[in-house]
Design a protein around this motif. Structure first.
Motif, short mmCIF file in Angstrom:
data_model
loop_
_atom_site.label_atom_id
_atom_site.label_comp_id
_atom_site.label_asym_id
_atom_site.label_seq_id
_atom_site.Cartn_x
_atom_site.Cartn_y
_atom_site.Cartn_z
N MET A 156 0.83 -1.18 -0.01
CA MET A 156 0.04 0.03 0.12
C MET A 156 0.77 1.12 0.00
SD MET A 156 -3.10 0.84 -0.09
CE MET A 156 -4.62 0.42 0.59
N CYS A 157 2.00 1.15 0.67
CA CYS A 157 2.80 2.33 0.72
C CYS A 157 3.19 2.62 -0.55
CB CYS A 157 3.90 2.14 1.92
SG CYS A 157 4.03 3.31 3.22
N ILE A 158 3.60 1.78 -1.54
CA ILE A 158 4.32 2.05 -2.80
C ILE A 158 3.24 2.77 -3.61
CG2 ILE A 158 5.11 0.84 -4.83
CD1 ILE A 158 6.17 -1.28 -2.90
N ILE A 159 2.08 2.35 -3.43
CA ILE A 159 0.92 3.09 -4.34
C ILE A 159 0.81 4.75 -3.64
CG2 ILE A 159 -1.60 3.12 -4.78
CD1 ILE A 159 -1.40 0.07 -4.68
N CYS A 160 0.85 4.74 -2.45
CA CYS A 160 0.65 6.25 -1.95
C CYS A 160 2.14 6.85 -2.37
CB CYS A 160 1.04 6.09 -0.37
SG CYS A 160 -0.94 5.58 0.17
N THR A 161 3.23 6.45 -2.34
CA THR A 161 4.51 7.16 -2.93
C THR A 161 4.35 7.34 -4.47
OG1 THR A 161 5.72 5.99 -1.24
CG2 THR A 161 7.01 7.05 -2.88
N ALA A 162 3.94 6.51 -5.36
CA ALA A 162 3.71 6.68 -6.60
C ALA A 162 2.86 7.73 -6.70
CB ALA A 162 3.37 5.35 -7.35
N ASN A 180 4.41 11.06 -6.08
CA ASN A 180 5.37 11.31 -6.85
C ASN A 180 4.77 11.89 -8.25
OD1 ASN A 180 7.56 10.88 -5.17
ND2 ASN A 180 7.84 8.82 -5.92
N ASN A 181 3.33 11.60 -8.55
CA ASN A 181 2.78 11.74 -9.75
C ASN A 181 2.24 13.35 -9.62
OD1 ASN A 181 1.93 11.16 -12.30
ND2 ASN A 181 0.28 10.08 -11.75
N ARG A 182 1.81 13.39 -8.40
CA ARG A 182 1.42 14.92 -8.15
C ARG A 182 2.73 16.02 -8.18
NH1 ARG A 182 -1.60 13.51 -2.95
NH2 ARG A 182 -2.71 11.89 -3.65
N LEU A 226 5.30 20.23 -11.01
CA LEU A 226 6.81 20.65 -11.94
C LEU A 226 6.66 20.79 -13.16
CD1 LEU A 226 9.43 17.99 -10.15
CD2 LEU A 226 9.12 20.92 -9.93
N LEU A 227 5.63 20.08 -13.91
CA LEU A 227 5.52 20.11 -15.27
C LEU A 227 4.52 21.56 -15.40
CD1 LEU A 227 4.86 16.46 -16.41
CD2 LEU A 227 6.45 18.23 -17.24
N ASN A 228 3.87 21.67 -14.60
CA ASN A 228 2.78 23.05 -14.47
C ASN A 228 3.68 24.16 -14.47
OD1 ASN A 228 0.22 22.09 -15.19
ND2 ASN A 228 -0.15 21.56 -13.01
#
Length: 164
Positions: free
Chosen positions: A1-7, A10-12, A17-19
């Motif tokens: 579950m922690c890996i999904i939250c981290t991803a 990171n996506n946010r 950064l792209l914005n």
């Protein structure tokens, strides 16, 4: 579950950064475009000295180039037609890069009214490198615009079990 939250976090962060890159490049194009309006003759002189087209094309091309720069800037800042603005901005930066590369290859001595200041180009490798970074940033925005478009076009599946 922690890996999904981290991803997801990171996506946010990547989206933020792209914005920032999108708005930053929009502001960059807006500032350089506005600065060039007052010095339209210098931009036309640069096109004349690049010795690619007849001299009478220089002023109309300078006007078109500055107008493109301003339109791309506004579209990037306000995220209007994001994909189109990113593609146009990429095409525009590649064309400017090719202008510099051909002038460097031909040994021409140019001065340019670009990147916010009028200056004589004395270090072609450095100026070309800066323009390559700009092209890379614009291509990153093209990728981001495609990614956003793909995520918006996905429709969630709805299953209907009312007949069962």
């Amino acid at each position: 579950m922690c890996i999904i939250c981290t991803a997801m976090r990171n996506n946010r962060a990547i989206d933020v950064l792209l914005n920032l890159l999108r708005v930053g490049l929009g502001i960059f194009f807006l500032v350089t475009g506005v600065l060039k309006i007052g010095e339209m003759g210098q931009t036309a002189d640069f096109l004349t000295r690049s010795d690619l087209l007849p001299e009478f094309f220089s002023m109309p091309l300078a006007c078109i180039g500055i107008a493109m720069e301003l339109v791309v800037a506004v579209c990037l800042i306000f995220c209007l037609s994001y994909r189109g603005a990113a593609i146009w901005g990429s095409v525009m930066t590649v064309v400017f890069l090719l202008l510099y590369a051909q002038a460097w290859a031909r040994g021409l001595s140019l001065s340019c009214n670009c990147m916010g200041s009028a200056h004589e180009i004395v270090n072609y490798p450095q100026d070309t490198g800066v323009r390559l970074l700009l092209v890379g940033a614009m291509l990153l925005l093209v990728w981001d615009s495609r990614r956003r478009e793909a995520s918006l076009s996905r429709k969630p599946r709805q299953f209907d079990f009312s007949d069962a």
